[in-house]
Motif scaffolding. Structure first.
Motif, short mmCIF file in Angstrom:
data_model
loop_
_atom_site.label_atom_id
_atom_site.label_comp_id
_atom_site.label_asym_id
_atom_site.label_seq_id
_atom_site.Cartn_x
_atom_site.Cartn_y
_atom_site.Cartn_z
N UNK A 15 0.98 -1.13 0.19
CA UNK A 15 0.06 -0.03 0.02
C UNK A 15 0.96 1.10 -0.12
N UNK A 16 1.72 1.23 0.80
CA UNK A 16 2.91 2.33 0.90
C UNK A 16 3.50 2.73 -0.39
N UNK A 17 3.88 1.44 -1.22
CA UNK A 17 4.48 1.65 -2.54
C UNK A 17 3.67 2.39 -3.36
N UNK A 18 2.34 2.19 -3.25
CA UNK A 18 1.39 2.92 -4.18
C UNK A 18 0.70 4.24 -3.37
N UNK A 19 1.48 4.42 -2.62
CA UNK A 19 0.96 5.89 -1.89
C UNK A 19 -0.72 5.79 -1.46
N UNK A 20 -1.00 4.74 -1.04
CA UNK A 20 -2.38 4.30 -0.72
C UNK A 20 -2.46 4.06 0.86
N UNK A 21 -3.62 4.21 1.27
CA UNK A 21 -3.69 3.58 2.82
C UNK A 21 -3.94 2.21 2.66
N UNK A 28 -8.68 -2.06 -3.33
CA UNK A 28 -8.37 -2.16 -4.60
C UNK A 28 -8.43 -3.61 -4.96
N UNK A 29 -7.81 -4.58 -4.08
CA UNK A 29 -7.88 -6.13 -4.06
C UNK A 29 -8.98 -6.67 -4.33
N UNK A 30 -9.94 -6.22 -3.58
CA UNK A 30 -11.06 -6.88 -3.20
C UNK A 30 -12.09 -6.46 -4.42
N UNK A 31 -11.79 -5.54 -5.10
CA UNK A 31 -12.73 -5.11 -6.43
C UNK A 31 -12.14 -5.54 -7.53
N UNK A 32 -10.82 -6.16 -7.42
CA UNK A 32 -10.13 -6.86 -8.93
C UNK A 32 -9.01 -5.82 -9.56
N UNK A 33 -9.28 -4.69 -9.12
CA UNK A 33 -8.26 -3.66 -9.70
C UNK A 33 -6.96 -3.71 -9.48
N UNK A 34 -6.59 -4.60 -8.39
CA UNK A 34 -5.08 -4.78 -8.06
C UNK A 34 -4.87 -6.36 -7.70
N UNK A 35 -3.86 -6.95 -7.84
CA UNK A 35 -3.63 -8.36 -7.79
C UNK A 35 -3.81 -8.84 -6.20
N UNK A 36 -4.13 -10.00 -6.37
CA UNK A 36 -4.20 -10.82 -4.94
C UNK A 36 -2.98 -11.25 -4.52
N UNK A 37 -2.58 -11.40 -3.10
CA UNK A 37 -1.37 -11.67 -2.79
C UNK A 37 -0.97 -12.96 -3.10
N UNK A 49 7.02 -6.17 -8.21
CA UNK A 49 7.26 -6.03 -9.91
C UNK A 49 5.86 -6.03 -10.62
N UNK A 50 4.96 -6.87 -10.28
CA UNK A 50 3.77 -6.81 -10.90
C UNK A 50 3.06 -5.43 -10.51
N UNK A 51 3.17 -5.01 -9.34
CA UNK A 51 2.47 -3.91 -9.10
C UNK A 51 3.27 -2.61 -9.79
N UNK A 52 4.40 -2.69 -10.04
CA UNK A 52 5.20 -1.71 -10.94
C UNK A 52 4.78 -1.61 -12.46
N UNK A 53 4.33 -2.79 -12.80
CA UNK A 53 3.94 -3.01 -14.24
C UNK A 53 2.41 -2.41 -14.29
N UNK A 54 1.69 -2.59 -13.27
CA UNK A 54 0.45 -2.11 -13.38
C UNK A 54 0.33 -0.74 -13.38
N UNK A 55 1.25 -0.03 -12.60
CA UNK A 55 1.18 1.28 -12.33
C UNK A 55 1.87 2.11 -13.57
N UNK A 56 2.90 1.43 -14.09
CA UNK A 56 3.58 1.93 -15.46
C UNK A 56 2.57 1.97 -16.63
N UNK A 57 1.49 0.95 -16.74
CA UNK A 57 0.60 0.80 -17.77
C UNK A 57 0.88 -0.42 -18.83
#
Length: 68
Positions: A15-21, A28-37, A49-57
């Motif tokens: 969450x901190x890496x994405x500047x989110x609470x 975001x995970x529960x809605x499917x916008x972010x990956x499961x653990x 790395x997966x989070x980085x790929x999502x953020x970079x598009x």
């Protein structure tokens, strides 16, 4: 001491890496916008790395036919 990005992060770090609470990240995970653990050694961890790929598009699910 140098800072580094872990290969896999616990929920609060991801969450901190994405500047989110944590609440925003979890939603975001529960809605499917972010990956499961992934479960690593019995603990939930997120692939940074997966989070980085999502953020970079670079990883856009369902829009492969779009040419940027």
């Amino acid at each position: 001491m140098s800072r580094f990005t872990p290969l896999a992060a616990k929920e609060s770090t991801a969450a901190q890496l994405l500047d989110m609470s944590v609440r925003e990240f979890r939603a975001g995970v529960e809605s499917g916008h972010l990956p499961e653990a992934k479960i690593i050694a019995g603990e939930k961890r997120w692939d940074t790395k997966l989070l980085e790929l999502i953020v970079s598009g670079e990883l856009v699910d369902g829009h492969e036919e779009i040419s940027w």
